[in-house]
Design a protein around this motif. Structure first.
Motif: not given
Length: 335
Positions: A201-202, A210-211, A265-267, A279-280
């Protein structure tokens, strides 16, 4: 033991700050503006139980730390795309009493994805995998935020590729005195592959925001279903969602404590601060890699990987592309 936190950003800052708060010996490793802020003002960790400032030793690389101690634990918390450089920099460092870090010291990969452990095991003899369930945010240089309460995080830990030992148990004991739960498990990769599926999901979150929408959640479900099919084809086991839910229960709650909304999140955070990379390749790209190895098409994750990388190259802000546009790109690839 002394904890050398290689990559003192959101996760590394939360780990280092909480360990230091519990009285453990911590060294932070950072670069650029983050290094300058940590050196000048200390690490500021914002948590639901207060704002904590830690004046800790900080270095900008292994040379500045000199000879490592025999009781050092190296904690790798950089993004996976930076792992190879960090491993090369630290692996050859001398350790008091002889030998090098790669030969003698434990290295804990506190990162998303499953690639860093593989990279580390090429040179380090004692590699540990950590499944990081730790909601943390890089606020600004020198400042990290950890939203979870009453636990700051849940960190499953084990030897890589499998097993447990006394070092893992000792690290876990220190973490459990530092506002974390740290189960020591022989099958830690089961937890990391389950987290990998969640982290698909990132890219959606970073590219489209944001989801929260039904459309965004539906797109994630498609990416996850693709990931589950790939792991099944590869014969890779992972912790079921109901077991994850049972183990985590309500041990981490998100309670607003300063009025500011939680970010992504991080991404999402990498795009927000203009890091230039995400980081994908090691999240959606891990599914794409396994899909190609085992003959399973992965068009959804292919598109998410491409769009996240493109956003990073272009310096796009998080959420610059609508979910509808991203879904249309996926549908076109699947046609």
């Amino acid at each position: 033991m002394r904890y050398v936190i290689i990559g003192a950003g959101a996760v590394g800052g939360a780990l280092g700050g909480r360990l230091a708060q519990a009285g453990h010996d911590v060294v932070l490793v950072a670069r650029g503006k983050q290094y300058e802020a940590l050196r000048e003002r200390g690490l500021v960790l914002q948590t639901p139980d207060g704002v904590h400032t830690h004046r800790l030793p900080v270095v900008d690389g292994p040379e500045a730390l000199g000879t490592l101690r025999a009781d050092d634990v190296l904690v790798l918390s950089v993004k996976t795309q930076d792992s190879a450089a960090a491993l090369a920099a630290w692996g050859g460092r001398p350790v008091a009493g002889g030998g090098t870090a790669a030969l003698r010291l434990p290295l804990v990969c506190a990162q998303n994805g499953v690639e860093s452990e593989r990279l580390a095991l090429r040179t380090f003899q004692r590699v540990y995998a950590m499944c990081v369930w730790l909601p943390a945010t890089f606020v600004e240089p020198g400042v990290a935020r950890a939203d979870g309460t009453p636990l700051t995080g849940i960190l499953h830990l084990g030897r890589y590729p499998e097993g447990v030992d006394d070092t893992a148990r000792a690290i876990a004991a220190d973490l459990e005195r530092s506002w974390f739960e740290a189960p020591v498990v022989a099958d830690v990769l089961h937890w990391k592959y389950a987290k990998l599926l969640a982290n698909l999901a990132n890219a959606i979150e970073a590219v489209s925001g944001v989801l929260t929408s039904k459309e965004g959640i539906a797109l994630f479900q498609r990416a996850r279903a693709e990931g589950e099919a790939v792991l099944a084809a590869a014969g890779i086991a992972y912790t079921p969602k109901d077991e994850e839910k049972r183990i985590r229960a309500d041990k981490i709650r998100f309670e607003p404590f300063d009025g500011s909304p939680r970010g992504g999140g991080s991404t999402w955070q990498s795009l927000q601060r203009g890091a230039g990379t995400v980081e994908a390749d090691y999240l959606n790209g891990e599914i794409a890699l396994l899909g190609r190895l085992h003959g399973v098409p992965t068009p959804v994750n292919d598109v998410l990987q491409e769009r996240a990388n493109e956003a990073a190259r272009l310096g796009s802000s998080p959420g610059a592309t609508s979910v509808a546009e991203l879904t249309a790109a996926v549908d076109a690839r699947c046609a």
